[in-house]
Structure formats: C-alpha cells, structure tokens
Enzyme design. Structure first.
Site, PDB file in Angstrom:
ATOM      1  N   ALA A 176       0.802  -1.225   0.000  1.00 54.32           N
ATOM      2  CA  ALA A 176       0.000   0.000   0.000  1.00 54.32           C
ATOM      3  C   ALA A 176       0.835   1.275   0.000  1.00 54.32           C
ATOM      4  O   ALA A 176       0.723   2.108  -0.907  1.00 54.32           O
ATOM      5  CB  ALA A 176      -0.955  -0.014   1.192  1.00 54.32           C
ATOM      6  N   ALA A 177       1.670   1.461   1.011  1.00 59.25           N
ATOM      7  CA  ALA A 177       2.402   2.716   1.125  1.00 59.25           C
ATOM      8  C   ALA A 177       3.421   2.873   0.009  1.00 59.25           C
ATOM      9  O   ALA A 177       3.525   3.931  -0.614  1.00 59.25           O
ATOM     10  CB  ALA A 177       3.092   2.805   2.488  1.00 59.25           C
ATOM     11  N   ARG A 209       2.695  10.239 -11.208  1.00 58.39           N
ATOM     12  CA  ARG A 209       1.695  11.184 -11.716  1.00 58.39           C
ATOM     13  C   ARG A 209       2.284  12.586 -11.839  1.00 58.39           C
ATOM     14  O   ARG A 209       1.936  13.343 -12.736  1.00 58.39           O
ATOM     15  CB  ARG A 209       0.476  11.227 -10.787  1.00 58.39           C
ATOM     16  CG  ARG A 209      -0.367   9.965 -10.790  1.00 58.39           C
ATOM     17  CD  ARG A 209      -1.617  10.144  -9.940  1.00 58.39           C
ATOM     18  NE  ARG A 209      -2.267   8.865  -9.711  1.00 58.39           N
ATOM     19  CZ  ARG A 209      -2.177   8.167  -8.580  1.00 58.39           C
ATOM     20  NH1 ARG A 209      -1.465   8.649  -7.563  1.00 58.39           N
ATOM     21  NH2 ARG A 209      -2.778   7.004  -8.458  1.00 58.39           N
ATOM     22  N   CYS A 228      -6.116  -6.726   4.825  1.00 59.94           N
ATOM     23  CA  CYS A 228      -7.306  -6.745   5.688  1.00 59.94           C
ATOM     24  C   CYS A 228      -8.369  -7.705   5.165  1.00 59.94           C
ATOM     25  O   CYS A 228      -9.249  -8.137   5.914  1.00 59.94           O
ATOM     26  CB  CYS A 228      -7.898  -5.344   5.795  1.00 59.94           C
ATOM     27  SG  CYS A 228      -6.773  -4.105   6.474  1.00 59.94           S
ATOM     28  N   ARG A 260       3.148   1.739 -16.054  1.00 62.35           N
ATOM     29  CA  ARG A 260       3.262   3.148 -15.690  1.00 62.35           C
ATOM     30  C   ARG A 260       4.725   3.564 -15.517  1.00 62.35           C
ATOM     31  O   ARG A 260       5.032   4.518 -14.838  1.00 62.35           O
ATOM     32  CB  ARG A 260       2.476   3.416 -14.408  1.00 62.35           C
ATOM     33  CG  ARG A 260       1.013   2.993 -14.502  1.00 62.35           C
ATOM     34  CD  ARG A 260       0.215   3.466 -13.342  1.00 62.35           C
ATOM     35  NE  ARG A 260       0.150   4.921 -13.303  1.00 62.35           N
ATOM     36  CZ  ARG A 260      -0.554   5.612 -12.411  1.00 62.35           C
ATOM     37  NH1 ARG A 260      -1.260   4.956 -11.498  1.00 62.35           N
ATOM     38  NH2 ARG A 260      -0.563   6.914 -12.421  1.00 62.35           N
ATOM     39  N   VAL A 303      15.466  -6.385  -0.339  1.00 62.71           N
ATOM     40  CA  VAL A 303      16.547  -5.476   0.016  1.00 62.71           C
ATOM     41  C   VAL A 303      17.173  -5.959   1.320  1.00 62.71           C
ATOM     42  O   VAL A 303      16.484  -6.147   2.323  1.00 62.71           O
ATOM     43  CB  VAL A 303      16.036  -4.026   0.143  1.00 62.71           C
ATOM     44  CG1 VAL A 303      17.136  -3.116   0.678  1.00 62.71           C
ATOM     45  CG2 VAL A 303      15.549  -3.529  -1.210  1.00 62.71           C
ATOM     46  N   TRP A 343     -32.915  10.499  18.780  1.00 63.28           N
ATOM     47  CA  TRP A 343     -31.589  10.812  19.300  1.00 63.28           C
ATOM     48  C   TRP A 343     -30.667   9.643  18.939  1.00 63.28           C
ATOM     49  O   TRP A 343     -30.833   8.530  19.432  1.00 63.28           O
ATOM     50  CB  TRP A 343     -31.613  11.010  20.815  1.00 63.28           C
ATOM     51  CG  TRP A 343     -32.115  12.364  21.223  1.00 63.28           C
ATOM     52  CD1 TRP A 343     -33.410  12.706  21.500  1.00 63.28           C
ATOM     53  CD2 TRP A 343     -31.332  13.542  21.368  1.00 63.28           C
ATOM     54  NE1 TRP A 343     -33.488  14.040  21.814  1.00 63.28           N
ATOM     55  CE2 TRP A 343     -32.222  14.584  21.749  1.00 63.28           C
ATOM     56  CE3 TRP A 343     -29.977  13.846  21.232  1.00 63.28           C
ATOM     57  CZ2 TRP A 343     -31.799  15.881  21.984  1.00 63.28           C
ATOM     58  CZ3 TRP A 343     -29.558  15.146  21.468  1.00 63.28           C
ATOM     59  CH2 TRP A 343     -30.455  16.140  21.834  1.00 63.28           C
ATOM     60  N   ARG A 348     -24.829  13.378  25.344  1.00 57.72           N
ATOM     61  CA  ARG A 348     -25.659  14.104  26.322  1.00 57.72           C
ATOM     62  C   ARG A 348     -25.342  13.642  27.737  1.00 57.72           C
ATOM     63  O   ARG A 348     -25.203  14.458  28.665  1.00 57.72           O
ATOM     64  CB  ARG A 348     -27.131  13.879  26.024  1.00 57.72           C
ATOM     65  CG  ARG A 348     -27.651  14.567  24.778  1.00 57.72           C
ATOM     66  CD  ARG A 348     -29.119  14.286  24.563  1.00 57.72           C
ATOM     67  NE  ARG A 348     -29.957  14.897  25.586  1.00 57.72           N
ATOM     68  CZ  ARG A 348     -31.274  14.754  25.652  1.00 57.72           C
ATOM     69  NH1 ARG A 348     -31.911  14.006  24.741  1.00 57.72           N
ATOM     70  NH2 ARG A 348     -31.965  15.334  26.601  1.00 57.72           N
TER      71      ARG A 348
END
Length: 464
Positions: free
Chosen positions: A20-21, A31, A54, A81, A91, A447, A455
C-alpha cells in the site's frame, strides 16, 4: 556483484516494499513526474503488490472467492506506468552514506547494489511469532500476506480434522475465528488478556466475548500458550497453556504485529519507542532530507494523546503513500496524525473504537469521565432495530471528547465515524449534542446513540 549507476539527467527514486504505502508513493510520484524526469525502481520480496491484507480473513472464510479480488494493482499494471518493479527481490541493506541499497533476487540468489537520489521505506510490519517449542510446525500459520493466506487455505483443504485454535483475540484473531467457524471448524480462541479485543476497555470486550461464545467459539481468557504440541508426523496436534491442552488440527497466530524496521535500524535511522520509524509531518525520516517512510513500519502522532503510536492499517498506509509521492514529486503534502479509529466484526456483531481507552487516558495523565449507554440502531418501533452499546470518554472540566467504543449489530460499526470526526475537530461532548445528524426511523432513533452518549457525558462533565 556491484552495479554501477549510469548517470543521466533523471533522479532515481528507490522504493522498498510493494504494497500500500510503497506503491501508492511510487504511483503518486509518477503522476507528478514523468519517466524522463524521474526513474522509479521498486523492490518487493513477495509474489503480490498493492493488495488488501485486511481482506485475507474474508478470503479464508469464503466471503471472497479469489485472491485476485484483493489485488488493487498487479505488477504488470505498475510496470505499464514506467515503474521498474522487481518482484521476489529483497533489500538486504541500506547504505545511507553512499545512497544505495543492496538487493537479493530470491529465485537466483544474485545480489546487486542500486543507487538512489530519493528513498522510500515501506517495509510494513511482521507478525508477532512467539518463541516457543513447536511454533514452526506444519499446520501453524500466521496471516500477514496473500502468500500466508494461500498457505492456510491449502492446509485447511488437506486437513482431515476439524479442530482449530486461534492464538490471540485482537482484530486478526477475532476475524480468523469467524473465518474458521464459516469453514465448519470447532474453534477455540486462547487469549492472554482478560477479554477479547484489547483495543476496547474490558467492559466492552466482555460483550464481544459473550457474542463469540454465542457463535459456538470456545473462549479461553487469561491464558498464554506455552508450546505447540506435535504428533508423530511432526504436524501440530494441540496447543498447551500452563494449565491445559487444546486439541488442534490447525493453529492460527493472531497475536498482533510489530513494525518491520530491521533494515532501518541497521542503517542507523531513528526509531520510536514502539520500534517504528520516526518521520516529520511530510513523512520524511527525521534527520534525512532524501528518505521517506510510510505504512506499518512508521509511528504516527496520536492527535488525542499527543504521543507517537504504532497503528497498522491500510487506510493510513495509502494516505502516507500519497503524501510521500507528492513530496518526492516536488509538491507539498502532510500527514497530520490519527485518532485511532478501527472497526471490525465477528459474524453479525460489529465492533468499533476511536480515540483513547481508559488506560490510554490514564497513561498520558488525563482525568476523564466515562459513560455507557444502551440504545438501538433504528427507531425502536421500526422492524429490524437491534441493540447497541456505546461507551464515551470525555476530559474532566473541559469536556473534550477523548474516545468512543461501540458494540452492536447492523448499523453500529460505522457510527464510530461521527466520533472520529469530532475527535479530529477537537470537539467537546457538549458541542456534539448539537450535531445535525441524519434521522429517519429506518436509520436511527430521534436521538442517535452517539448523541445519547454525548448528552450523558456532558451532564457528567458539568457535575464533575
């Protein structure tokens, strides 16, 4: 073997980690800068890129039928790309002084150095695997990657017995228990804590415990697994605690994860108290202008407590990648921090939390009031209304919202997003009572349960 760098006018970005990261960073940088300006080389030691870890429990449980459904972008799509993505390549070393990394091809064993102008570390996390006898026996599985998920599915397909033990009762442990129940297994969960879901306060965790037992899951709390017992064939046959043995044809480890920062530590990069890399708001590694880090290998700022913490979630990892890629590409973006929002389920029970638990608040020196209310997901007279429990913490005197936990059936989990927004905005519980939330009998009582809790918390703050 030493690979020399062919100098040209382009900068070279090296990315360690293809999920992901890492790949979000690479894609965003691409881009902003074309291949004539920026060369991108990415290393991934596994077989897959850009996938949803996940989703693995739902693949194991049969809700998702194919692993391809969990993959957002394949290696071929990244290469289209103009990203030089090198799969099955690990690595082994980061040479910060000479700005290069040493990588090993896991198929051939060949090693080479690749220099970089800019480096992104996205090495993720590693499952906690206890150091005890038998933990590496066939039939014992972690579930961190798609490869792990496939290995577990293969074991389930070839195992004759129908007894499973899940070690740990956090998010992964609870979700894997459900997956195994769906596959027709007799499931025992062995949990070191007093209740499942240690991300909740124990009184809320008790509701999860009761629901899991109602599904036929055997819950063993306050117990630590000391060894995995094997049969004559070397395969797992049981797990043992100090006081008992629990038969098992398959064992799933759901104890949690730690930041995978072995490379970073060896390179002398700064780590926090949880073992994750420390970065600035732009996700640059502190003290290093040309190195960024994101995803499960970093620590992030908790906006409620003001302290660093480690949270392994794909939502954060993707945001980190966007911020990093923007910075690498010459733009400007920051990641301000998190409030600790998470949601999960076990069958039809939804479990959600955001902000601080009671022990978190005490640890950082906050005085607080807490309230717990019972409500329903819809107007009580509308068909399908189901019970919901909401717990809310607020700071004494100021009334600042500190945390919310919700356990209930359909419609409960995503209500935590109301609290997540309120926490991010620094709202008080008094201010929350005036929130203009959507209402109609099929969706909520007049509510909303979160406002009922607000509350009650506001009244307690006024009285404190």
């Amino acid at each position: 073997m030493n690979m020399s760098r062919t100098r040209d006018t382009r900068e070279r970005l090296v990315v360690i980690g293809g999920d992901a990261a890492g790949m979000s960073a690479a894609s965003q940088a691409r881009r902003l800068k074309g291949p004539d300006e920026l060369e991108i080389v990415a290393f991934e030691r596994g077989h897959f890129t850009s996938y949803s870890a996940c989703g693995i429990p739902y693949w194991v449980g049969g809700d998702v039928t194919e692993p391809d459904q969990l993959i957002a972008r394949t290696p071929e799509e990244h290469r289209e790309r103009d990203i030089d993505l090198r799969m099955r390549t690990e690595v082994m070393e980061i040479d910060v002084d000479r700005q290069r990394v040493r990588a090993r091809d896991l198929e051939s064993g060949a090693e080479s150095w690749t220099s970089y102008d800019k480096l992104v570390i996205a090495t993720g996390s590693r499952p906690i695997r206890p150091d005890m006898p038998g933990v590496d026996a066939p039939g014992v599985h972690g579930v961190q990657t798609l490869d792990d998920g496939q290995a577990l599915i293969d074991t389930l397909a070839h195992t004759r017995g129908r007894k499973a033990v899940v070690v740990g009762a956090g998010y992964i442990g609870v979700e894997m228990a459900e997956a195994l129940i769906n596959r027709g297994y007799e499931v025992t969960v062995v949990n070191r804590g007093s209740e499942p879901m240690s991300t909740l306060d124990p009184d809320m965790g008790r509701l999860v415990h009761e629901a899991m037992e109602g599904l036929g899951i055997t819950m063993v709390d306050d117990a630590a697994v000391t060894k995995v017992l094997t049969g004559e064939d070397g395969r797992v046959r049981a797990v043992a605690t100090e006081n008992a043995e629990y038969p098992a044809d398959v064992v799933v480890l759901g104890i949690g994860v730690r930041p995978e920062t072995t490379l970073a530590k060896a390179a002398g990069l700064p780590l926090g108290s949880h073992g994750g890399l420390l970065t600035d708001l732009a996700m640059r590694v502190r003290g290093h202008e040309n190195i960024w880090a994101g995803g499960d290998c970093v620590e992030v700022l908790d906006l409620v407590s003001g302290q660093e913490r480690h949270i392994a979630l794909g939502t954060h990892a993707n945001k980190h990648g966007q911020v990093i890629g923007t910075g690498v590409g010459g733009g400007y973006a920051t990641f301000p921090g998190v409030v600790g929002t998470a949601v999960s389920k076990v069958c039809d029970l939804e479990i959600a939390r955001t902000g601080l638990r009671e022990k978190d608040a005490r640890r950082v020196g906050l005085q607080f009031v807490s309230v717990t209310i019972e409500s329903t997901s819809r107007a009580g007279y509308y068909p399908g209304a189901s019970p919901m429990t909401v717990k809310m913490l607020a700071e004494r005197r100021t009334g600042r919202l500190l945390g919310v936990q919700i356990v209930g059936r359909e419609g409960a989990g995503k209500r935590v997003d109301i609290a997540a927004v309120a926490l991010t905005a620094g709202m008080t519980v008094e201010q929350m009572t005036a929130l203009d939330l959507g209402y109609a009998p099929p969706f909520s009582p007049v509510w909303d349960p979160v406002l009922v809790a607000a509350r009650k918390a506001a009244a307690k703050v006024r009285a404190s």
